[in-house]
Scaffold this motif. Structure first.
Motif, mmCIF file in Angstrom:
data_model
loop_
_atom_site.group_PDB
_atom_site.id
_atom_site.type_symbol
_atom_site.label_atom_id
_atom_site.label_comp_id
_atom_site.label_asym_id
_atom_site.label_seq_id
_atom_site.Cartn_x
_atom_site.Cartn_y
_atom_site.Cartn_z
ATOM 1 N N TYR A 13 0.815 -1.064 -0.022
ATOM 2 C CA TYR A 13 -0.100 -0.040 0.075
ATOM 3 C C TYR A 13 0.950 1.254 0.075
ATOM 4 C CZ TYR A 13 -3.606 3.519 1.366
ATOM 5 O OH TYR A 13 -4.280 4.506 1.380
ATOM 6 N N ASN A 14 2.033 1.415 0.599
ATOM 7 C CA ASN A 14 2.748 2.601 0.978
ATOM 8 C C ASN A 14 3.625 2.705 -0.477
ATOM 9 O OD1 ASN A 14 2.021 2.810 3.537
ATOM 10 N ND2 ASN A 14 3.781 1.827 4.383
ATOM 11 N N PHE A 15 3.904 1.613 -1.077
ATOM 12 C CA PHE A 15 4.453 1.522 -2.391
ATOM 13 C C PHE A 15 3.444 2.143 -3.397
ATOM 14 C CE2 PHE A 15 5.912 -0.269 -6.398
ATOM 15 C CZ PHE A 15 7.110 0.260 -6.688
ATOM 16 N N ILE A 16 2.420 1.620 -3.462
ATOM 17 C CA ILE A 16 1.309 2.217 -4.335
ATOM 18 C C ILE A 16 1.062 3.707 -4.205
ATOM 19 C CG2 ILE A 16 -0.915 2.084 -5.257
ATOM 20 C CD1 ILE A 16 -0.853 -0.767 -4.481
ATOM 21 N N ILE A 17 1.092 4.289 -2.985
ATOM 22 C CA ILE A 17 0.929 5.551 -2.551
ATOM 23 C C ILE A 17 2.321 6.505 -3.215
ATOM 24 C CG2 ILE A 17 0.884 7.272 -0.707
ATOM 25 C CD1 ILE A 17 -0.752 5.429 0.808
ATOM 26 N N ILE A 60 0.800 15.387 -0.350
ATOM 27 C CA ILE A 60 1.736 15.485 1.094
ATOM 28 C C ILE A 60 1.216 14.787 1.917
ATOM 29 C CG2 ILE A 60 2.663 17.052 2.754
ATOM 30 C CD1 ILE A 60 3.270 19.244 0.644
ATOM 31 N N ASP A 61 -0.116 14.870 2.102
ATOM 32 C CA ASP A 61 -0.834 14.089 3.141
ATOM 33 C C ASP A 61 -0.635 12.694 2.792
ATOM 34 O OD1 ASP A 61 -2.621 13.828 5.448
ATOM 35 O OD2 ASP A 61 -4.003 13.172 4.080
ATOM 36 N N ARG A 62 -0.807 12.070 1.855
ATOM 37 C CA ARG A 62 -0.569 10.540 1.686
ATOM 38 C C ARG A 62 0.792 10.411 1.503
ATOM 39 N NH1 ARG A 62 -1.905 9.471 -4.387
ATOM 40 N NH2 ARG A 62 -2.044 7.145 -3.442
ATOM 41 N N LEU A 63 1.757 10.996 1.435
ATOM 42 C CA LEU A 63 3.138 10.701 1.429
ATOM 43 C C LEU A 63 3.405 10.519 2.990
ATOM 44 C CD1 LEU A 63 4.911 12.401 -1.673
ATOM 45 C CD2 LEU A 63 4.599 9.966 -1.163
ATOM 46 N N PHE A 64 3.053 11.655 3.645
ATOM 47 C CA PHE A 64 3.241 11.421 5.126
ATOM 48 C C PHE A 64 2.613 10.324 5.670
ATOM 49 C CE2 PHE A 64 3.616 16.263 6.095
ATOM 50 C CZ PHE A 64 5.085 16.022 6.252
ATOM 51 N N PHE A 65 1.401 9.896 5.398
ATOM 52 C CA PHE A 65 0.914 8.596 5.938
ATOM 53 C C PHE A 65 1.644 7.312 5.489
ATOM 54 C CE2 PHE A 65 -1.936 4.935 5.042
ATOM 55 C CZ PHE A 65 -2.507 4.783 6.359
ATOM 56 N N VAL A 72 4.137 5.345 -5.730
ATOM 57 C CA VAL A 72 4.222 5.413 -7.292
ATOM 58 C C VAL A 72 3.237 6.502 -7.862
ATOM 59 C CG1 VAL A 72 3.726 3.851 -9.026
ATOM 60 C CG2 VAL A 72 5.178 3.064 -7.206
ATOM 61 N N THR A 73 1.926 6.432 -7.076
ATOM 62 C CA THR A 73 0.942 7.310 -7.476
ATOM 63 C C THR A 73 1.123 8.626 -7.428
ATOM 64 O OG1 THR A 73 -0.477 7.036 -5.612
ATOM 65 C CG2 THR A 73 -0.787 5.394 -7.687
ATOM 66 N N SER A 74 1.771 8.904 -6.121
ATOM 67 C CA SER A 74 2.143 10.381 -6.128
ATOM 68 C C SER A 74 3.142 10.705 -7.005
ATOM 69 C CB SER A 74 2.870 10.753 -4.758
ATOM 70 O OG SER A 74 1.464 10.283 -3.651
ATOM 71 N N PHE A 75 3.942 9.969 -7.574
ATOM 72 C CA PHE A 75 5.121 10.338 -8.382
ATOM 73 C C PHE A 75 4.289 10.461 -9.807
ATOM 74 C CE2 PHE A 75 7.901 9.114 -11.953
ATOM 75 C CZ PHE A 75 8.886 9.740 -11.987
ATOM 76 N N LEU A 76 3.548 9.445 -10.105
ATOM 77 C CA LEU A 76 2.756 9.360 -11.574
ATOM 78 C C LEU A 76 1.749 10.298 -11.711
ATOM 79 C CD1 LEU A 76 2.292 5.598 -12.261
ATOM 80 C CD2 LEU A 76 4.193 7.082 -13.260
ATOM 81 N N PHE A 77 1.230 11.120 -10.761
ATOM 82 C CA PHE A 77 0.164 11.955 -10.815
ATOM 83 C C PHE A 77 0.532 13.262 -10.122
ATOM 84 C CE2 PHE A 77 -2.352 7.604 -10.453
ATOM 85 C CZ PHE A 77 -2.363 7.596 -11.863
ATOM 86 N N TYR A 78 1.564 13.623 -9.793
ATOM 87 C CA TYR A 78 2.095 14.823 -9.202
ATOM 88 C C TYR A 78 3.428 15.138 -9.811
ATOM 89 C CZ TYR A 78 2.832 18.909 -6.326
ATOM 90 O OH TYR A 78 2.861 20.225 -5.841
ATOM 91 N N ILE A 79 4.160 14.306 -9.183
ATOM 92 C CA ILE A 79 5.713 14.922 -9.670
ATOM 93 C C ILE A 79 5.893 14.985 -11.107
ATOM 94 C CG2 ILE A 79 8.201 14.275 -9.185
ATOM 95 C CD1 ILE A 79 7.290 13.410 -6.238
#
Length: 88
Positions: A4-8, A77-82, A10-17
């Protein structure tokens, strides 16, 4: 939990960065092209008429990148903190 952490992450990278990087680079190149074309104008009257519109387009490109960054940053940021923080 690690999946789950890995998916968060990866998706933060793909959909934001990644989109933030792509639009920043592309808008920067567009701004450079507008600035370059502005200097190549031969007719002074045409250049004076078009100069404010080109400046406003450049400002709009900057504002679009800034708004994208500001609007999506809190969510990611919230998702990555989690994902990274073990104990709250």
């Amino acid at each position: 939990m690690w999946v789950y952490n890995f998916i968060i992450q990866v998706t933060s990278f793909l959909f934001y960065i990644l989109p933030m990087t792509v639009i920043s680079v592309l808008y920067y190149l567009m701004g450079l092209k507008l600035k370059k074309d502005q200097h190549l104008e031969a007719d002074k009257v045409t250049a004076n008429i078009q100069r404010p519109s080109r400046k406003s387009v450049t400002k709009m490109l900057f504002v679009l990148v800034l708004v994208f960054a500001i609007c999506w940053a809190p969510f990611h940021i919230d998702r990555l903190f989690f994902s990274f923080v073990e104990e709250w």
